[in-house]
Design an enzyme around this catalytic site. Structure first.
Site, PDB file in Angstrom:
ATOM      1  CG  MET A  32       0.913  -8.536  -2.181  1.00  0.00           C
ATOM      2  SD  MET A  32       1.623  -7.277  -3.248  1.00  0.00           S
ATOM      3  CE  MET A  32       1.340  -5.975  -1.284  1.00  0.00           C
ATOM      4  NE  ARG A  33       3.585 -15.364   0.857  1.00  0.00           N
ATOM      5  CZ  ARG A  33       3.293 -15.664   2.320  1.00  0.00           C
ATOM      6  NH1 ARG A  33       4.209 -15.656   3.154  1.00  0.00           N
ATOM      7  NH2 ARG A  33       2.062 -16.307   2.521  1.00  0.00           N
TER       8      ARG A  33
ATOM      9  CE  LYS B 248       9.992 -14.940   7.933  1.00  0.00           C
ATOM     10  NZ  LYS B 248      11.187 -14.886   8.867  1.00  0.00           N
TER      11      LYS B 248
ATOM     12  N   GLY C  43      -3.021 -10.357 -11.171  1.00  0.00           N
ATOM     13  CA  GLY C  43      -2.320 -10.869 -12.249  1.00  0.00           C
ATOM     14  C   GLY C  43      -2.324 -10.030 -13.546  1.00  0.00           C
ATOM     15  CB  SER C  44      -3.634  -6.607 -14.389  1.00  0.00           C
ATOM     16  OG  SER C  44      -2.619  -5.711 -13.474  1.00  0.00           O
ATOM     17  CG  ASN C  45       1.946  -5.823 -13.551  1.00  0.00           C
ATOM     18  OD1 ASN C  45       2.543  -4.816 -14.220  1.00  0.00           O
ATOM     19  ND2 ASN C  45       1.405  -5.320 -12.523  1.00  0.00           N
TER      20      ASN C  45
ATOM     21  CG  ASN D 127       9.185  -6.224  -7.193  1.00  0.00           C
ATOM     22  OD1 ASN D 127       8.252  -6.799  -7.086  1.00  0.00           O
ATOM     23  ND2 ASN D 127       9.396  -5.123  -6.296  1.00  0.00           N
TER      24      ASN D 127
ATOM     25  CG  HIS E 260       7.599  -0.317  -5.506  1.00  0.00           C
ATOM     26  ND1 HIS E 260       6.820  -1.149  -4.496  1.00  0.00           N
ATOM     27  CD2 HIS E 260       7.658   0.872  -5.214  1.00  0.00           C
ATOM     28  CE1 HIS E 260       6.694  -0.012  -3.731  1.00  0.00           C
ATOM     29  NE2 HIS E 260       7.471   0.786  -4.061  1.00  0.00           N
TER      30      HIS E 260
HETATM   31  C1  GRF Z   1       0.826  -3.811  -8.788  1.00  0.00           C
HETATM   32  O1  GRF Z   1       0.391  -2.495  -8.473  1.00  0.00           O
HETATM   33  C2  GRF Z   1       2.318  -3.902  -8.783  1.00  0.00           C
HETATM   34  O2  GRF Z   1       2.947  -2.580  -9.019  1.00  0.00           O
HETATM   35  C3  GRF Z   1       2.223  -4.374  -7.138  1.00  0.00           C
HETATM   36  O3  GRF Z   1       1.383  -5.221  -6.832  1.00  0.00           O
HETATM   37  C4  GRF Z   1       0.354  -4.831  -8.016  1.00  0.00           C
HETATM   38  C5  GRF Z   1      -0.086  -6.200  -8.727  1.00  0.00           C
HETATM   39  O4  GRF Z   1      -1.150  -5.858  -9.614  1.00  0.00           O
HETATM   40  N1  GRF Z   1       3.671  -4.717  -6.715  1.00  0.00           N
HETATM   41  P1  GRF Z   1      -1.425  -7.145 -10.733  1.00  0.00           P
HETATM   42  O5  GRF Z   1      -1.802  -8.433  -9.816  1.00  0.00           O
HETATM   43  O6  GRF Z   1      -0.359  -7.438 -11.551  1.00  0.00           O
HETATM   44  O7  GRF Z   1      -2.770  -6.849 -11.160  1.00  0.00           O
END
Ligand code: GRF
Length: 204
Positions: free
Chosen positions: A93-94, A66, A13-15, A110, A112
């Site tokens: 991751m789906r 999915k 969840g760092s994003n 999304n 990536h």
């Molecule tokens: C990130 O590297 C993102 O690009 C990929 O999954 C990872 C998620 O990281 N799709 P986080 O859970 O947001 O730390």
């Protein structure tokens, strides 16, 4: 216009954290209405709780890769009931399927960790390294029915260093991810963009 976000994740969840920080420091006009994780003990849920954000586990069985069937229906129901207008896949991751996309047309984003269209799929930073790329990076894009294939909103490049390992490269890509997602959401909130085919045209 202020965004009402629904965040879907599977991991650390760092994003999501970077989006929370952008909201908290006033650079992003948005509110996170709900965080859903398909992994019971995903750290993204802990982070959400720490910030007082509504969150819950979403059981996506029997599928592993999915979001479809009853879980998809439940996901859409929760998002709609929570007042979500924009769906953020932050390490989810789906593969999301047409029903969710139809419920949120051009409103699912999304992130990536590659400069798409190079290296869709998993471990893209390792793929970039193995391929011998000198530049890697990150892409935030609208989600369409394909995998990592929708119109691109923001990209940021990361130089590959001679001594990079998958871990060191991924860590530097993540630094750029944490800038790219708030930036892309800022564009959506500002509303000064048009999607023309594959191109997202942004009036600066
Ligand atoms: C990130 O590297 C993102 O690009 C990929 O999954 C990872 C998620 O990281 N799709 P986080 O859970 O947001 O730390």
């Amino acid at each position: 216009m202020k965004l009402n976000l629904g965040i879907l994740g599977s991991g650390s969840g760092s994003n999501m954290q970077s989006i929370v920080e952008a909201i908290e420091n006033g650079t992003l006009d948005a509110e996170i209405k709900i965080v859903l994780a398909d992994v019971k003990d995903a750290y993204i849920l802990e982070r959400a709780k720490k910030h007082g954000i509504k969150c819950q586990y979403l059981d996506c069985a029997p599928w592993k890769t999915k979001l479809e069937g009853p879980a998809e229906d439940e996901c859409i129901r929760i998002l709609k009931d929570s007042g979500v207008d924009t769906v953020v896949l932050a390490g989810f991751m789906r593969i999301v399927k047409p029903k969710l996309l139809a419920a949120y047309p051009n409103r699912v984003l999304n992130i990536h960790p590659a400069l798409l269209p190079a290296f869709p799929g998993v471990h893209s930073w390792t793929q970039a390294l193995d391929y011998g790329c000198k530049v890697a990076g990150v892409t935030v894009h609208f989600v369409d029915a394909g995998t990592d294939s929708g119109p691109i909103i923001v990209q940021k490049a990361v130089k590959v260093e001679e001594d990079d390992t998958p871990e060191t490269l991924h860590a530097r890509i993540q630094v750029e991810e944490h800038k790219a997602f708030p930036e892309a959401l800022g564009i959506i909130a500002a509303g000064n963009y048009k999607i023309e085919g594959r191109r997202v045209r942004i009036a600066r």
